[in-house]
Design a protein around this motif. Structure first.
Motif, short mmCIF file in Angstrom:
data_model
loop_
_atom_site.label_atom_id
_atom_site.label_comp_id
_atom_site.label_asym_id
_atom_site.label_seq_id
_atom_site.Cartn_x
_atom_site.Cartn_y
_atom_site.Cartn_z
N THR A 8 -22.23 -36.34 -83.30
CA THR A 8 -22.63 -35.00 -84.36
C THR A 8 -21.90 -35.34 -85.60
O THR A 8 -21.29 -36.02 -86.29
CB THR A 8 -22.36 -33.57 -83.98
OG1 THR A 8 -22.94 -33.51 -82.40
CG2 THR A 8 -22.91 -32.51 -85.57
N TRP A 10 -22.34 -34.36 -89.56
CA TRP A 10 -21.95 -33.15 -90.85
C TRP A 10 -22.00 -34.19 -92.02
O TRP A 10 -21.47 -34.52 -92.51
CB TRP A 10 -20.42 -32.16 -90.18
CG TRP A 10 -20.90 -31.37 -90.63
CD1 TRP A 10 -21.46 -30.17 -89.78
CD2 TRP A 10 -19.87 -31.27 -92.37
NE1 TRP A 10 -21.19 -29.36 -91.20
CE2 TRP A 10 -20.40 -30.31 -91.85
CE3 TRP A 10 -19.60 -31.48 -92.95
CZ2 TRP A 10 -20.32 -29.25 -93.69
CZ3 TRP A 10 -19.50 -30.94 -93.88
CH2 TRP A 10 -19.58 -29.91 -94.53
N ARG A 49 -27.17 -35.82 -83.19
CA ARG A 49 -27.49 -34.97 -83.92
C ARG A 49 -26.33 -35.03 -85.29
O ARG A 49 -25.87 -35.46 -85.40
CB ARG A 49 -27.36 -33.61 -82.84
CG ARG A 49 -25.99 -33.61 -82.78
CD ARG A 49 -25.74 -31.76 -82.84
NE ARG A 49 -26.81 -31.46 -81.11
CZ ARG A 49 -25.83 -31.61 -80.44
NH1 ARG A 49 -24.65 -31.61 -80.37
NH2 ARG A 49 -26.33 -30.81 -79.10
N ALA A 51 -26.13 -32.22 -88.01
CA ALA A 51 -25.76 -30.37 -89.15
C ALA A 51 -24.59 -30.95 -90.63
O ALA A 51 -24.68 -31.52 -90.57
CB ALA A 51 -24.51 -29.99 -87.72
N THR A 52 -25.34 -29.55 -91.09
CA THR A 52 -25.17 -29.11 -92.64
C THR A 52 -24.48 -27.72 -93.42
O THR A 52 -24.18 -27.33 -91.55
CB THR A 52 -26.40 -29.51 -93.26
OG1 THR A 52 -27.07 -28.18 -92.99
CG2 THR A 52 -26.77 -30.97 -92.83
N ASP A 55 -26.11 -24.93 -92.38
CA ASP A 55 -26.84 -24.21 -91.62
C ASP A 55 -25.64 -22.91 -90.69
O ASP A 55 -24.69 -23.53 -90.91
CB ASP A 55 -26.57 -25.60 -90.17
CG ASP A 55 -27.61 -26.52 -90.14
OD1 ASP A 55 -28.39 -26.48 -91.06
OD2 ASP A 55 -27.18 -27.45 -89.92
N GLY A 59 -23.55 -25.44 -88.34
CA GLY A 59 -24.02 -26.22 -87.52
C GLY A 59 -22.99 -26.57 -86.32
O GLY A 59 -23.77 -27.72 -85.58
N VAL A 64 -22.25 -26.66 -79.79
CA VAL A 64 -22.56 -28.01 -80.24
C VAL A 64 -21.27 -28.63 -81.07
O VAL A 64 -21.17 -29.67 -79.92
CB VAL A 64 -22.62 -27.88 -82.15
CG1 VAL A 64 -22.89 -29.09 -82.61
CG2 VAL A 64 -24.18 -26.85 -81.67
#
Length: 247
Positions: A8, A10, A49, A51-52, A55, A59, A64
């Motif tokens: 992930t 970020w 993936r 995420a921010t 989110d 996120g 997750v």
């Protein structure tokens, strides 16, 4: 065939929305650029993936994080906007075995400071310094395929003293146009998890487009991925001295 590493990426995603200079350098956002580089460098070895900060739950929901082997983190302008409950959640997953790669100004992120237990303060200058990244652990997996030194023609300077714990392994040190030096590639173990701090990556410079920088992040993702089932360390009562003979 082994399962792919689940990464992930970020991103704080603040500069990309407000600063035209950053949008010109990273039209696909910084986190999007890092994610694409990991896919390109690792191919079928990785599933990525993004995420921010914006989110829901940034996120980083429980679902997750449970589905993440390695989390990369880039933040700068909005460290204080990261919810403390999310930071605690990420810390628990790192202690349970999830890898964390803290990039550039993530040295001041809540999660990195929490894991280090120090101020993580440093010296800095944004004056188009040339950075030389020197490998000091040539046999380390994160350094594989990286030139010695790696030259970044324009970057922000970070200098010592960098208030961090002594790294378990120091992979890279940097030197700059002004003569400053900096511990720029630092490995830690926290609980069951592996943590790597990597210095380059100011938002005003195209550092994450540089192939060698991308390769270091890809190498770090492979190094930081858990190698045993994730489990938070807990206290166990052993019972009688000969408990193992009764098992």
């Amino acid at each position: 065939m082994t399962d792919p590493i689940r990464v992930t990426v970020w991103g704080e995603n603040v500069h990309e929305g407000r600063d035209e200079t950053v949008r010109k350098v990273y039209p696909d956002t910084m986190h999007g650029t890092i994610a694409a580089a990991l896919r390109d460098r690792l191919g079928s070895e990785v599933v990525v993936r993004t995420a921010t900060l914006q989110d829901p739950e940034h996120g980083l929901t429980e679902e997750v994080l449970a589905d993440t082997d390695v989390l990369t983190w880039w933040g700068h302008a909005a460290h204080g906007d990261v919810d403390d409950a999310i930071v605690d959640r990420v810390q628990q997953h790192v202690l349970s075995g999830m890898g964390l790669i803290a990039l550039h100004s993530a040295h001041f992120s809540k999660i990195f400071i929490k894991l280090m237990g120090t101020t993580c303060s440093l010296d800095w200058r944004a004056e188009n310094d040339r950075e030389l990244i020197w490998t000091v652990a040539a046999g380390h997996p994160i350094a594989q395929g990286i030139p010695h030194p790696l030259v970044i023609e324009r970057e922000e300077m970070y200098g010592e003293l960098f208030d961090i714990p002594q790294p378990d392994e120091l992979v890279f040190v940097s030197s700059f146009s002004g003569g400053e030096v900096f511990r720029s590639g630092c490995c830690y173990r926290r609980g069951q998890g592996r943590v790597f701090y990597f210095r380059p990556g100011d938002q005003e410079y195209p550092t994450y487009h540089q192939p060698e920088v991308q390769q270091i992040i890809a190498n770090a993702a492979k190094w930081a991925a858990p190698v045993v089932p994730r489990q938070l360390p807990t206290v166990h009562h052993r019972g009688t001295p000969n408990w193992f003979e009764k098992a």
